[in-house]
Scaffold this motif. Sequence first.
Motif, mmCIF file in Angstrom:
data_model
loop_
_atom_site.group_PDB
_atom_site.id
_atom_site.type_symbol
_atom_site.label_atom_id
_atom_site.label_comp_id
_atom_site.label_asym_id
_atom_site.label_seq_id
_atom_site.Cartn_x
_atom_site.Cartn_y
_atom_site.Cartn_z
ATOM 1 N N ASP A 46 5.885 -7.715 10.946
ATOM 2 C CA ASP A 46 5.463 -6.638 10.047
ATOM 3 C C ASP A 46 4.057 -6.832 9.504
ATOM 4 O O ASP A 46 3.284 -5.883 9.421
ATOM 5 C CB ASP A 46 6.451 -6.499 8.881
ATOM 6 N N TYR A 47 3.726 -8.061 9.103
ATOM 7 C CA TYR A 47 2.415 -8.270 8.490
ATOM 8 C C TYR A 47 1.282 -7.923 9.447
ATOM 9 O O TYR A 47 0.248 -7.404 9.037
ATOM 10 C CB TYR A 47 2.261 -9.699 7.942
ATOM 11 N N VAL A 50 1.086 -4.081 9.606
ATOM 12 C CA VAL A 50 0.532 -3.556 8.356
ATOM 13 C C VAL A 50 -0.993 -3.679 8.349
ATOM 14 O O VAL A 50 -1.702 -2.742 7.968
ATOM 15 C CB VAL A 50 1.170 -4.258 7.136
ATOM 16 N N SER A 54 -3.511 -0.496 8.298
ATOM 17 C CA SER A 54 -4.478 -0.352 7.218
ATOM 18 C C SER A 54 -5.884 -0.149 7.792
ATOM 19 O O SER A 54 -6.645 0.704 7.317
ATOM 20 C CB SER A 54 -4.435 -1.573 6.302
ATOM 21 N N LEU A 76 2.243 3.135 4.575
ATOM 22 C CA LEU A 76 2.004 1.712 4.345
ATOM 23 C C LEU A 76 2.551 1.262 2.994
ATOM 24 O O LEU A 76 3.162 0.197 2.886
ATOM 25 C CB LEU A 76 0.502 1.404 4.409
ATOM 26 N N ARG A 79 6.307 1.212 3.280
ATOM 27 C CA ARG A 79 6.741 0.126 4.166
ATOM 28 C C ARG A 79 6.592 -1.241 3.494
ATOM 29 O O ARG A 79 7.501 -2.064 3.543
ATOM 30 C CB ARG A 79 5.925 0.190 5.454
ATOM 31 N N THR A 80 5.437 -1.492 2.869
ATOM 32 C CA THR A 80 5.255 -2.801 2.229
ATOM 33 C C THR A 80 6.208 -2.967 1.056
ATOM 34 O O THR A 80 6.721 -4.060 0.823
ATOM 35 C CB THR A 80 3.792 -3.003 1.759
ATOM 36 N N GLU A 94 -1.689 -1.747 -1.273
ATOM 37 C CA GLU A 94 -1.432 -0.465 -0.606
ATOM 38 C C GLU A 94 -1.195 0.654 -1.611
ATOM 39 O O GLU A 94 -1.553 1.805 -1.359
ATOM 40 C CB GLU A 94 -0.278 -0.586 0.383
#
Length: 191
Positions: A46-47, A50, A54, A76, A79-80, A94
């Motif tokens: 995921d990171y 992301v 971004s 974003l 999700r985060t 975010e």
Amino acid sequence: RPETDEILLFAMGVLGSALSAAKQYEDALSVREAELAMLRRLGAPDYQIVVVQSNLANTYELLGREEESMHMREDLYSRTSDIWGEEDRETLLEANNYAMSLGDLRRFEEAKALLRKSMPVARRVLGQDDHLTLRMRWTYAEVLYTDDGATLDDLREAVATLEDVERTARRVFGGAHPATLQIEKGFRDAR
């Protein structure tokens, strides 16, 4: 090289950044979209996704595609928040990016609501003097004073917030720091 090669993935990220730095935004967009598609196909963590999303949102913004950037920022933030929670630094970053996009689109009420929810979390988790906390407060002040429907109370709150953010930035970063200089400019604009 095969798609799973880490050097290829790294090179795509560097290429996208270099094209952006050279103001070749359309080319950067193609690279960033391909990078995101490849990471998704590979089931990347995921990171990593992301970060690329971004960067892609930034590229949309540089191309003047603010609506697409805002929708990606909204995704974003959601999700985060789902992955790492409301108190995670990436989630707070975010939230600020999303609020800035909302402000750019003159959706001030949504931006203010999001920042009013996120700023106390940033203060509690990151501290009053953290760069991101200061940036969120600065964004909030900008949203207040750029709104054509701002009341006199909104403008007073914006000026008071910028005064406090400027004092804190000067104390924490020094007067010559780029963030302090930008805050001073925002303060002059708000007045």
